[in-house]
Scaffold this motif. Structure first.
Motif, PDB file in Angstrom:
ATOM      1  N   ARG A   5      54.439  42.768  57.421  1.00  0.00           N
ATOM      2  CA  ARG A   5      53.470  41.693  57.351  1.00  0.00           C
ATOM      3  C   ARG A   5      52.147  42.211  57.920  1.00  0.00           C
ATOM      4  O   ARG A   5      52.098  43.236  58.596  1.00  0.00           O
ATOM      5  N   ALA A   7      50.124  40.747  60.124  1.00  0.00           N
ATOM      6  CA  ALA A   7      49.734  40.320  61.466  1.00  0.00           C
ATOM      7  C   ALA A   7      50.969  39.877  62.252  1.00  0.00           C
ATOM      8  O   ALA A   7      52.038  39.618  61.681  1.00  0.00           O
ATOM      9  N   LEU A   8      50.814  39.781  63.560  1.00  0.00           N
ATOM     10  CA  LEU A   8      51.886  39.310  64.429  1.00  0.00           C
ATOM     11  C   LEU A   8      52.041  37.794  64.307  1.00  0.00           C
ATOM     12  O   LEU A   8      51.044  37.062  64.217  1.00  0.00           O
ATOM     13  N   THR A   9      53.275  37.338  64.331  1.00  0.00           N
ATOM     14  CA  THR A   9      53.542  35.909  64.383  1.00  0.00           C
ATOM     15  C   THR A   9      53.661  35.476  65.848  1.00  0.00           C
ATOM     16  O   THR A   9      53.727  36.306  66.758  1.00  0.00           O
ATOM     17  N   ASP A  10      53.715  34.187  66.075  1.00  0.00           N
ATOM     18  CA  ASP A  10      53.918  33.690  67.437  1.00  0.00           C
ATOM     19  C   ASP A  10      55.255  34.179  67.991  1.00  0.00           C
ATOM     20  O   ASP A  10      55.361  34.505  69.182  1.00  0.00           O
ATOM     21  N   ASP A  12      56.768  36.963  67.159  1.00  0.00           N
ATOM     22  CA  ASP A  12      56.583  38.385  67.483  1.00  0.00           C
ATOM     23  C   ASP A  12      55.971  38.540  68.871  1.00  0.00           C
ATOM     24  O   ASP A  12      56.430  39.344  69.689  1.00  0.00           O
ATOM     25  N   ARG A  13      54.936  37.791  69.128  1.00  0.00           N
ATOM     26  CA  ARG A  13      54.213  37.907  70.387  1.00  0.00           C
ATOM     27  C   ARG A  13      55.098  37.521  71.565  1.00  0.00           C
ATOM     28  O   ARG A  13      55.057  38.159  72.628  1.00  0.00           O
ATOM     29  N   ILE A  47      48.423  41.200  74.395  1.00  0.00           N
ATOM     30  CA  ILE A  47      48.120  40.792  73.023  1.00  0.00           C
ATOM     31  C   ILE A  47      47.003  39.756  73.049  1.00  0.00           C
ATOM     32  O   ILE A  47      47.130  38.702  73.693  1.00  0.00           O
ATOM     33  N   SER A  49      45.313  38.690  70.034  1.00  0.00           N
ATOM     34  CA  SER A  49      45.383  37.866  68.830  1.00  0.00           C
ATOM     35  C   SER A  49      46.475  38.424  67.933  1.00  0.00           C
ATOM     36  O   SER A  49      47.173  39.374  68.301  1.00  0.00           O
ATOM     37  N   SER A  50      46.603  37.876  66.754  1.00  0.00           N
ATOM     38  CA  SER A  50      47.650  38.327  65.837  1.00  0.00           C
ATOM     39  C   SER A  50      47.386  39.730  65.293  1.00  0.00           C
ATOM     40  O   SER A  50      48.286  40.367  64.745  1.00  0.00           O
ATOM     41  N   THR A  51      46.149  40.232  65.470  1.00  0.00           N
ATOM     42  CA  THR A  51      45.812  41.559  64.953  1.00  0.00           C
ATOM     43  C   THR A  51      45.107  42.441  65.984  1.00  0.00           C
ATOM     44  O   THR A  51      44.538  43.471  65.637  1.00  0.00           O
TER      45      THR A  51
END
Length: 234
Positions: A5, A7-10, A12-13, A47, A49-51
């Motif tokens: 994917r 970007a990171l999802t919630d 993932d974080r 982290i 943000s998602s990117t």
């Protein structure tokens, strides 16, 4: 089956925040250069943000990661589950190095790391902050990764550095952190690659001195084994 994917999802974080160790890989552009892989501990990954994420870069005996990022910015971060459900995550991106004294470092450090690392005893460990922009997130099963229990972070390096003077830290940086294994300059703390090239040759020759006895011993062992086999067949 692996998935990818952008970007990171919630989720993932949240999972990344629970991991106690991660691995950072970089490589030079030269196809004959050395790929580097470094394990990282402490609470060094933040982290944003998602990117986007930050990595706290600590002092060490080499500068492969920094030198490679200065040259081409490519970076891959890997995390894997040592407890709970199996999982491997690879974060692909580009990294920018910010050193103490730069406006970017000062701002990022104050916002994200000052609570734990600001006191002089801990700050001596800090070499830079790596600002990573992600463009791809990969996830795979991790079924073959073993279970392991986390005991504690090692305080050894922080304790070793906490009483070092600025002059001592700079001397170590010039000696160990000026050039990568392939001669790529790190430009850390204003190091001058032109003064380090000659100083690095004994290190490489020393490596050869350590390797050659192994090669010679292996050759001798093979010769003895061959002679014994021939004698047994007569």
């Amino acid at each position: 089956m692996g998935t990818f994917r952008e970007a990171l999802t919630d989720a993932d974080r949240e999972w990344i925040g629970k991991q106690k160790v991660y691995f950072v890989s970089t490589a030079p552009l030269n196809e004959n250069g050395h790929v580097n892989l470094s394990p990282k501990g402490y609470d060094g990954m933040h982290i944003l943000s998602s990117t986007r994420l930050l990595l706290l870069d600590g002092r060490g005996s080499g500068c492969e990661t920094i030198a490679h990022l200065r040259e081409n910015k490519r970076i891959t971060i890997m995390l894997c589950a040592f407890e709970g459900s199996p999982r491997i995550m690879r974060l692909f991106g580009t990294g920018t190095v910010y050193e103490p004294g730069s406006p970017e470092f000062d701002s990022l450090f104050e916002q994200h790391y000052s609570k734990e690392w600001k006191d002089p005893g801990h700050f001596n460990f800090v070499r830079s902050i790596i600002d990573v922009k992600l463009h791809l997130v990969g996830q795979s099963c991790g079924f073959a990764v073993p279970f392991m229990d986390f005991k504690a972070d090692r305080p050894t390096l922080v304790n070793h550095l906490k009483n070092k003077s600025t002059d001592s830290l700079m001397s170590s940086c010039r000696r160990d952190n000026t050039l990568s294994l392939d001669g790529i300059p790190s430009f850390l703390n204003g190091t001058d690659p032109s003064t380090a090239a000659s100083a690095r040759k004994p290190t490489l020759s020393g490596l050869a001195d350590r390797i050659l006895p192994w090669v010679g011993g292996a050759a001798l062992g093979a010769a003895i084994a061959l002679a014994a086999t021939k004698a047994a067949l007569k």
